[in-house]
Design a protein around this motif. Structure first.
Motif, PDB file in Angstrom:
ATOM      1  N   PHE A  39       0.833  -1.209   0.000  1.00 59.35           N
ATOM      2  CA  PHE A  39       0.000   0.000   0.000  1.00 59.35           C
ATOM      3  C   PHE A  39       0.863   1.253   0.000  1.00 59.35           C
ATOM      4  CE2 PHE A  39      -2.378   3.445   1.929  1.00 59.35           C
ATOM      5  CZ  PHE A  39      -3.626   3.347   1.323  1.00 59.35           C
ATOM      6  N   TYR A  40       1.875   1.312   0.853  1.00 58.74           N
ATOM      7  CA  TYR A  40       2.657   2.538   1.003  1.00 58.74           C
ATOM      8  C   TYR A  40       3.764   2.686  -0.028  1.00 58.74           C
ATOM      9  CZ  TYR A  40      -0.032   3.583   5.117  1.00 58.74           C
ATOM     10  OH  TYR A  40      -1.077   3.877   5.954  1.00 58.74           O
ATOM     11  N   LYS A  41       3.894   1.725  -0.940  1.00 59.69           N
ATOM     12  CA  LYS A  41       4.760   1.928  -2.094  1.00 59.69           C
ATOM     13  C   LYS A  41       4.293   3.127  -2.918  1.00 59.69           C
ATOM     14  CE  LYS A  41       6.501  -2.757  -2.974  1.00 59.69           C
ATOM     15  NZ  LYS A  41       6.407  -3.936  -3.866  1.00 59.69           N
ATOM     16  N   ARG A  42       3.039   3.489  -2.752  1.00 59.03           N
ATOM     17  CA  ARG A  42       2.484   4.643  -3.477  1.00 59.03           C
ATOM     18  C   ARG A  42       3.136   5.950  -3.024  1.00 59.03           C
ATOM     19  NH1 ARG A  42      -3.937   3.267  -2.515  1.00 59.03           N
ATOM     20  NH2 ARG A  42      -3.837   1.046  -2.997  1.00 59.03           N
ATOM     21  N   TYR A  43       3.747   5.937  -1.848  1.00 55.01           N
ATOM     22  CA  TYR A  43       4.405   7.132  -1.332  1.00 55.01           C
ATOM     23  C   TYR A  43       5.776   7.270  -1.999  1.00 55.01           C
ATOM     24  CZ  TYR A  43       1.012   7.934   2.430  1.00 55.01           C
ATOM     25  OH  TYR A  43      -0.118   8.212   3.140  1.00 55.01           O
ATOM     26  N   THR A  44       5.773   7.751  -3.224  1.00 55.34           N
ATOM     27  CA  THR A  44       7.025   7.939  -3.950  1.00 55.34           C
ATOM     28  C   THR A  44       7.575   9.337  -3.691  1.00 55.34           C
ATOM     29  OG1 THR A  44       5.750   8.625  -5.882  1.00 55.34           O
ATOM     30  CG2 THR A  44       6.418   6.317  -5.760  1.00 55.34           C
ATOM     31  N   ALA A  45       8.896   9.461  -3.732  1.00 57.64           N
ATOM     32  CA  ALA A  45       9.535  10.754  -3.487  1.00 57.64           C
ATOM     33  C   ALA A  45       9.163  11.735  -4.593  1.00 57.64           C
ATOM     34  CB  ALA A  45      11.041  10.570  -3.411  1.00 57.64           C
ATOM     35  N   TYR A  46       8.649  12.892  -4.180  1.00 54.14           N
ATOM     36  CA  TYR A  46       8.249  13.881  -5.170  1.00 54.14           C
ATOM     37  C   TYR A  46       8.124  15.251  -4.511  1.00 54.14           C
ATOM     38  CZ  TYR A  46       5.519  16.515  -8.556  1.00 54.14           C
ATOM     39  OH  TYR A  46       5.090  17.480  -9.422  1.00 54.14           O
ATOM     40  N   GLY A  47       8.644  16.297  -5.166  1.00 54.91           N
ATOM     41  CA  GLY A  47       8.476  17.653  -4.665  1.00 54.91           C
ATOM     42  C   GLY A  47       9.453  18.619  -5.287  1.00 54.91           C
ATOM     43  N   ASP A  48       9.066  19.890  -5.347  1.00 48.76           N
ATOM     44  CA  ASP A  48       9.941  20.954  -5.822  1.00 48.76           C
ATOM     45  C   ASP A  48      10.876  21.342  -4.680  1.00 48.76           C
ATOM     46  OD1 ASP A  48      11.194  23.180  -6.753  1.00 48.76           O
ATOM     47  OD2 ASP A  48       9.374  24.294  -7.250  1.00 48.76           O
ATOM     48  N   LEU A  49      12.137  21.011  -4.804  1.00 45.35           N
ATOM     49  CA  LEU A  49      13.091  21.168  -3.712  1.00 45.35           C
ATOM     50  C   LEU A  49      13.898  22.457  -3.796  1.00 45.35           C
ATOM     51  CD1 LEU A  49      14.512  17.523  -3.659  1.00 45.35           C
ATOM     52  CD2 LEU A  49      12.558  18.454  -2.401  1.00 45.35           C
ATOM     53  N   GLY A  50      13.584  23.325  -4.749  1.00 48.49           N
ATOM     54  CA  GLY A  50      14.393  24.508  -4.960  1.00 48.49           C
ATOM     55  C   GLY A  50      14.567  25.360  -3.721  1.00 48.49           C
ATOM     56  N   GLU A  54       3.650   7.382  20.986  1.00 48.77           N
ATOM     57  CA  GLU A  54       4.831   7.136  21.818  1.00 48.77           C
ATOM     58  C   GLU A  54       4.834   5.714  22.382  1.00 48.77           C
ATOM     59  OE1 GLU A  54       7.022  10.889  23.470  1.00 48.77           O
ATOM     60  OE2 GLU A  54       5.552  10.107  24.864  1.00 48.77           O
ATOM     61  N   GLY A  55       5.987   5.069  22.245  1.00 49.00           N
ATOM     62  CA  GLY A  55       6.159   3.741  22.812  1.00 49.00           C
ATOM     63  C   GLY A  55       5.434   2.632  22.078  1.00 49.00           C
ATOM     64  N   THR A  56       4.843   2.926  20.904  1.00 50.08           N
ATOM     65  CA  THR A  56       4.057   1.914  20.195  1.00 50.08           C
ATOM     66  C   THR A  56       4.916   1.134  19.209  1.00 50.08           C
ATOM     67  OG1 THR A  56       3.412   3.456  18.442  1.00 50.08           O
ATOM     68  CG2 THR A  56       1.968   3.295  20.360  1.00 50.08           C
ATOM     69  N   ASP A  57       4.467  -0.071  18.878  1.00 52.00           N
ATOM     70  CA  ASP A  57       5.072  -0.842  17.805  1.00 52.00           C
ATOM     71  C   ASP A  57       4.672  -0.229  16.462  1.00 52.00           C
ATOM     72  OD1 ASP A  57       6.251  -2.737  19.531  1.00 52.00           O
ATOM     73  OD2 ASP A  57       4.338  -3.791  19.687  1.00 52.00           O
ATOM     74  N   VAL A  58       5.601  -0.202  15.520  1.00 54.31           N
ATOM     75  CA  VAL A  58       5.343   0.415  14.219  1.00 54.31           C
ATOM     76  C   VAL A  58       5.984  -0.413  13.114  1.00 54.31           C
ATOM     77  CG1 VAL A  58       5.161   2.773  15.130  1.00 54.31           C
ATOM     78  CG2 VAL A  58       7.412   1.864  14.449  1.00 54.31           C
ATOM     79  N   TYR A  59       5.571  -0.122  11.885  1.00 52.99           N
ATOM     80  CA  TYR A  59       6.247  -0.647  10.709  1.00 52.99           C
ATOM     81  C   TYR A  59       7.255   0.389  10.218  1.00 52.99           C
ATOM     82  CZ  TYR A  59       2.623  -4.243  10.466  1.00 52.99           C
ATOM     83  OH  TYR A  59       1.793  -5.295  10.745  1.00 52.99           O
ATOM     84  N   LYS A  60       8.440  -0.084   9.844  1.00 54.76           N
ATOM     85  CA  LYS A  60       9.484   0.783   9.284  1.00 54.76           C
ATOM     86  C   LYS A  60       9.668   0.418   7.817  1.00 54.76           C
ATOM     87  CE  LYS A  60      12.891  -0.275  11.937  1.00 54.76           C
ATOM     88  NZ  LYS A  60      14.266  -0.213  12.526  1.00 54.76           N
ATOM     89  N   LEU A  61       9.363   1.350   6.933  1.00 56.84           N
ATOM     90  CA  LEU A  61       9.514   1.135   5.507  1.00 56.84           C
ATOM     91  C   LEU A  61      10.741   1.903   5.022  1.00 56.84           C
ATOM     92  CD1 LEU A  61       6.415   0.733   6.204  1.00 56.84           C
ATOM     93  CD2 LEU A  61       5.976   1.217   3.811  1.00 56.84           C
ATOM     94  N   SER A  62      11.570   1.256   4.251  1.00 52.73           N
ATOM     95  CA  SER A  62      12.788   1.902   3.763  1.00 52.73           C
ATOM     96  C   SER A  62      12.942   1.634   2.274  1.00 52.73           C
ATOM     97  CB  SER A  62      14.012   1.402   4.528  1.00 52.73           C
ATOM     98  OG  SER A  62      14.127  -0.006   4.431  1.00 52.73           O
ATOM     99  N   ALA A  63      13.836   2.402   1.661  1.00 53.09           N
ATOM    100  CA  ALA A  63      14.035   2.321   0.222  1.00 53.09           C
ATOM    101  C   ALA A  63      15.469   1.944  -0.086  1.00 53.09           C
ATOM    102  CB  ALA A  63      13.692   3.659  -0.423  1.00 53.09           C
ATOM    103  N   SER A  64      15.648   0.887  -0.875  1.00 55.26           N
ATOM    104  CA  SER A  64      16.997   0.563  -1.332  1.00 55.26           C
ATOM    105  C   SER A  64      17.403   1.512  -2.450  1.00 55.26           C
ATOM    106  CB  SER A  64      17.060  -0.888  -1.822  1.00 55.26           C
ATOM    107  OG  SER A  64      16.106  -1.100  -2.851  1.00 55.26           O
ATOM    108  N   ARG A  65      16.385   1.998  -3.190  1.00 54.16           N
ATOM    109  CA  ARG A  65      16.626   3.039  -4.187  1.00 54.16           C
ATOM    110  C   ARG A  65      15.665   4.193  -3.884  1.00 54.16           C
ATOM    111  NH1 ARG A  65      17.820  -0.192  -9.877  1.00 54.16           N
ATOM    112  NH2 ARG A  65      19.572  -1.423  -9.058  1.00 54.16           N
ATOM    113  N   LYS A  66      14.874   4.592  -4.882  1.00 49.90           N
ATOM    114  CA  LYS A  66      13.993   5.743  -4.669  1.00 49.90           C
ATOM    115  C   LYS A  66      12.644   5.324  -4.109  1.00 49.90           C
ATOM    116  CE  LYS A  66      12.833  10.137  -6.872  1.00 49.90           C
ATOM    117  NZ  LYS A  66      12.942  10.960  -8.105  1.00 49.90           N
ATOM    118  N   ARG A  67      12.243   4.092  -4.355  1.00 52.48           N
ATOM    119  CA  ARG A  67      10.935   3.608  -3.923  1.00 52.48           C
ATOM    120  C   ARG A  67      11.058   2.795  -2.640  1.00 52.48           C
ATOM    121  NH1 ARG A  67       6.479   3.638  -7.197  1.00 52.48           N
ATOM    122  NH2 ARG A  67       6.781   4.519  -9.289  1.00 52.48           N
ATOM    123  N   LEU A  68       9.987   2.856  -1.832  1.00 45.50           N
ATOM    124  CA  LEU A  68       9.942   2.055  -0.621  1.00 45.50           C
ATOM    125  C   LEU A  68       9.788   0.588  -1.025  1.00 45.50           C
ATOM    126  CD1 LEU A  68       7.506   4.329   1.424  1.00 45.50           C
ATOM    127  CD2 LEU A  68       9.986   4.138   1.705  1.00 45.50           C
TER     128      LEU A  68
END
Length: 721
Positions: free
Chosen positions: A291-302, A435-449
Motif C-alpha cells: 500500500f505505502y509503495k504509493r508514497y514515492t519521493a516527489y516535490g519541488d526542492l528549490g 509514543e512507545g508503540t510498535d510500528v512498521y518501518k519502511l525503507s528504500a533501497s533506491r527511490k521507492r519504498l
C-alpha cells in the motif's frame, strides 16, 4: 440532562416529521411493524432490577446498494429502553438531534425527508404513545429538541433513527469507519448488528477483545450478501477518565469501501479484501508495504536546497531540524496572513492581489513525499514509519487505513522524527499517542519504498513534558486581596495547547518573517492605497483578537484558582517555543484579586495557599474501585514555585501541613514550605511518570493524587505579632 442521538456515520440529520410519506411508512414498518419480535418485550432480568435503566433491545443496520450510477446507503438504529429510577427518567426527558446533512462521496441527491426519527413511549399498563415530533420539536442553538412529557419510572422508550443517503458517483470512496464497543452505560439484554451489501462493496470488519464474530446469512441472490453480529446480556460499562474503551472492552471495527472496477480497487485508500465476498479481518506486513509503495519521493526542492546552501549547520541532525522549520514557514506560515485577510473579507482575493501562488501541503501524504524527495536527493538514510494511536489497539489489530499515522525517521546519529507540520509542531516530535508503540518501518533501497520491518517508537519522560509556574503573591496593605505575578513555562507535549490558546497569528507570523527574512504579506501588496487600507483593517482585527484572548485567559485563571473575579489582568508573550520540542513556551500574567483566598480571623488572617496550584483530581468513591488499566496521553510533570510576601508585623503558622511527599513508580506529589526573611517559599511537583499503569497499581496512583488534592485544601495562618 438529555439523551443525544449519536449518528452512526458522522452525518447529522435533517428534521423529520411523522407523516405518511413512503419513507416514514418504510421506517415505522421496519422497526415497529408486524415482524417486530420485541414489541411486547417489557421484562428485565432480576440481576439488573437495581440498575438505573436497561436496554431491552438494540438494533443497528447498515445497507449498501447501487443502481447504475446511483448509490444508496441506509443506516439505522433502534433502542428499546426501560427506565428504572428517577435519574434515568431525568436523563431521557429530552431527546436531542441536529438538523444537518451532507455528503462528500459524490453528487448528493437532495431529499428533505431522507431521515426519519421515531419515538414511542410505553406505559407499564401497556398504553403506547407515538410522539408527534413536528408538534413537539423546538430549535435551540442549532439542535432539535423533543421534550418527553410525563415520563415516569417503569416507562419504556422505544426510538429509532432511519437514514437514507442517495448520491451519484462513478469514483471509488470509503464510507466513514465505525469503531464501537458493545457495552454502554446501561446493560443491554439483546443486541443485533446487521449488514447488507452487494457487488462492488468491500468490507473490512473484525471483532476484538472477545466480541462475537460477524456471521454470514444465506441470501437468495449471488450478488447479494448479508451478515449479522448478535449478543445477549451485555453488562454496562461507565466510561471514566484515563480509559481506552477500544483497547479494553469487546468491540468491533469496520469500513465499507465502494469501487466499481479493478482500477478503482488498485487506487483505493484502504486495505481492501481480494474479493467483494471476502470479509477482510487482518492486514499483513506485506500488504502494508504494498500500500505505502504509493508514497514515492516527489516535490519541488528549490527553496529547501537554497536554504541549505545559504546556511551553515553544526551537524547533519541540526540541518534536518532547520530545514523542517524553514519548510513549515515556506509551505504554511507565510500564507497565514493572506488566508486570514481573505477569511475576514479584508481583501476579496488576497493571493491574486499579491501575485502569490500558495503552495501548501494538502495532506500527510504530500508532506511525506516532499521530505522523502529531499532526503533522497541529499543522500540521507531514512525510514517511513507507519503506526497507529494507542487508543485504537495494537499494531497487530490494524484493519482500517484511516487509523494509520505516517511519519519520517531520519537516521542521523541521534534520529530525527518528522511529522506533517501544523502551525506550532516541532521537529523530533510526533503525536503523543504514538509514543512507545510498535510500528512498521519502511525503507528504500533506491527511490521507492521496497523493504519493511517492525520497530518501536521512543517514549518521552515526565521531565520532558513540563508545566512550570513561578508565582509571586503580594498582599495589599489591608490584607483584603493580593497582586499575582506569574511566569508560565511549558515544554514538550505540554506546550501545544497553550500555544494555540495564547498565541494569535501575529505573534508567530512576524517571528517567522524575521527569522527567515521573508517578504511579509503586507509588503507584497504593490498598490499603496490597498496596502494601507489592508494594514489598518488587519491591525483592527489583531486588536479585537487580543481583547478576546485576554478575556478568555482571565476566565481561565479564575476557573483555575476558583476565584470569582480577577481585575487588571495582563499577559505578555516572552518566548513562543516554536523552534524546538525541548524549548519553553513562556508568557507572563499579572492581575489583582479582592475578597478571595483570604479570610479574617480576629486580628489574624487565614490564607488558602493550597489553591494556588490550581484544581486537582478529586476521586469519587466509584473511581476508587477501578478495575481497568490506566491509559494516559503521555508522562508529564506540573511544577510550582510560589513566593508569598508576608506583610510586616505578621508571622506564619501552619507550614508543617504544606510539606508532603508521596513518591512511587507511578508518580509523585512532593511539596515543601519554608521561610526566607519575610517570604514564604513553597515548591511543589506533581509527576505522572508513565503513560500507562496496570490496574493493580491504581492504589499507588491514588496515593499521590490524593496528596495533591489534599494540598489544595491546606491553609496558613498569618498571625499578628
Amino acid at each position: 440532562m438529555k439523551i443525544k442521538l449519536l449518528l452512526l456515520c458522522t452525518f447529522a440529520c435533517t428534521t423529520l416529521f411523522f407523516g405518511q410519506s413512503k419513507l416514514e411508512i418504510e421506517a415505522q414498518t421496519f422497526f415497529w411493524g408486524e415482524n417486530d419480535t420485541f414489541k411486547n418485550a417489557v421484562d428485565i432480568p432480576e440481576k439488573w432490577e437495581n440498575e438505573s435503566a436497561v436496554i431491552i433491545y438494540k438494533n443497528e443496520n447498515y445497507d449498501f446498494h447501487k443502481f447504475g450510477k446511483r448509490v444508496e446507503y441506509k443506516s439505522s438504529i433502534r433502542k428499546r429502553i426501560k427506565l428504572l429510577d428517577q435519574a434515568s427518567v431525568t436523563e431521557f426527558s429530552t431527546f436531542t438531534y441536529q438538523k444537518r446533512f451532507n455528503s462528500s462521496k459524490g453528487v448528493y441527491v437532495y431529499n428533505p425527508s431522507n431521515v426519519i426519527v421515531g419515538i414511542k413511549i410505553i406505559k407499564p399498563d401497556g398504553t403506547e404513545t407515538i410522539i408527534d415530533i413536528e408538534k413537539e420539536a423546538v430549535e435551540v442553538d442549532g439542535e432539535t429538541k423533543v421534550a418527553m412529557a410525563n415520563l415516569e419510572i417503569g416507562d419504556i422508550i422505544d426510538y429509532f433513527y432511519y437514514s437514507v443517503e442517495p448520491f451519484k458517483s462513478i469514483e471509488a470512496f470509503g464510507f466513514n469507519p465505525v469503531e464501537q464497543t458493545l457495552s454502554e452505560e446501561y446493560p443491554i439484554m439483546d443486541y443485533k448488528l446487521y449488514f447488507e451489501t452487494e457487488n462492488d462493496f468491500f468490507i473490512n470488519f473484525n471483532s476484538y477483545n472477545g466480541a462475537p464474530e460477524l456471521k454470514e446469512i444465506p441470501t437468495e441472490k449471488n450478488n447479494m450478501r448479508r451478515y449479522e453480529l448478535t449478543e445477549k446480556d451485555i453488562d454496562k460499562h461507565k466510561y471514566e477518565r484515563w480509559f481506552y474503551p477500544l483497547v479494553e472492552l469487546p468491540c468491533y471495527k469496520f469500513q465499507v469501501y465502494f469501487a466499481r472496477s479493478g482500477r478503482f480497487e488498485n487506487d483505493a485508500k484502504a486495505f481492501l479484501p481480494e474479493k467483494e465476498e471476502i470479509i477482510k479481518k487482518t492486514v499483513s506486513k506485506e500488504e502494508i508495504l504494498d500500500f505505502y509503495k504509493r508514497y514515492t519521493a516527489y516535490g519541488d526542492l528549490g527553496s529547501m536546497e537554497r536554504f541549505v546552501k545559504e546556511n551553515d549547520f553544526a551537524s547533519e541532525r541540526e540541518k534536518i531540524i532547520a530545514v523542517y522549520y524553514f519548510a513549515r514557514h515556506h509551505f504554511l506560515t507565510q500564507y497565514v496572513e493572506g488566508i486570514i485577510v481573505g477569511e475576514a473579507n479584508i481583501l476579496a482575493s488576497p493571493f491574486i492581489t499579491t501575485r502569490t501562488v500558495p503552495y501548501l501541503f494538502s495532506n500527510e501524504k504530500s508532506f511525506i513525499r516532499h521530505f522523502m524527495a529531499f532526503l533522497y536527493e541529499s543522500d540521507y538514510d531514512y525510514d517511513v514509519i507507519v503506526g497507529k494511536k494507542r487508543y485504537d489497539g495494537s499494531l497487530n489489530d490494524l484493519l482500517l487505513e484511516r487509523n494509520t499515522k505516517v511519519i519520517i525517521k531520519v537516521n542521523t546519529e541521534i534520529p530525527v522524527y518528522l511529522e506533517a507540520f501544523k502551525i506550532h509542531s516541532d521537529a523530533n516530535q510526533f503525536h503523543h499517542l504514538l509514543e512507545g508503540t510498535d510500528v512498521y518501518k519502511l525503507s528504500a533501497s533506491r527511490k521507492r519504498l521496497d523493504q519493511i520491518a517492525t520497530g518501536k517508537l521512543p517514549q518521552s519522560t515526565y521531565k520532558e513534558n513540563e508545566s512550570l509556574k513561578d508565582i509571586t503573591i503580594t498582599l495589599n496593605d489591608d490584607i483584603s486581596g493580593f497582586t499575582y505575578q506569574g511566569i508560565n513555562k511549558y515544554k514538550g507535549y505540554e506546550k501545544a495547547d497553550h500555544q494555540y490558546d495564547k498565541l494569535i497569528f501575529k505573534d508567530y507570523v512576524d517571528e517567522d518573517y524575521q527569522k527567515y527574512g521573508t517578504e511579509p504579506f503586507m509588503d507584497k501588496i504593490r498598490n499603496k492605497k490597498t496596502r494601507e487600507k489592508t494594514r489598518k483593517e488587519l491591525a483592527a482585527l489583531v486588536e479585537k483578537l487580543r481583547e478576546k484572548q485576554s478575556e478568555s485567559l482571565k476566565k481561565n485563571i479564575e476557573a483555575e484558582l476558583d476565584i470569582t473575579e480577577v481585575s487588571d489582568y495582563t499577559y505578555t508573550i516572552k518566548e513562543t517555543g516554536r523552534y524546538g520540542f525541548d524549548t519553553y513556551f513562556t508568557y507572563d500574567e499579572n492581575f489583582t484579586v479582592s475578597d478571595a483566598l483570604i479570610k479574617k480571623a480576629g486580628p489574624n488572617y487565614i490564607l488558602e495557599v493550597g489553591k494556588l496550584i490550581g484544581g486537582q483530581v478529586d476521586l469519587s468513591d466509584e473511581e476508587r474501585k477501578r478495575t481497568e488499566n490506566v491509559h494516559m496521553n503521555y508522562p508529564r510533570s506540573y511544577n510550582y514555585n510560589i513566593t508569598l510576601n508576608i506583610p510586616e508585623g505578621y508571622s506564619v503558622s501552619g507550614l508543617d501541613k504544606l510539606n508532603k511527599s508521596v513518591d512511587n513508580k507511578t508518580g509523585a506529589f512532593i511539596s515543601t514550605a519554608s521561610m526566607s526573611g519575610n517570604q514564604l517559599i513553597i515548591t511543589s511537583t506533581k509527576q505522572y511518570k508513565n503513560n500507562y499503569e496496570d490496574h493493580a497499581d491504581w492504589p499507588l496512583m491514588m496515593a499521590f493524587l490524593d496528596e495533591a488534592f489534599q494540598f489544595t485544601n491546606e491553609k496558613i495562618l498569618l498571625k499578628k505579632n
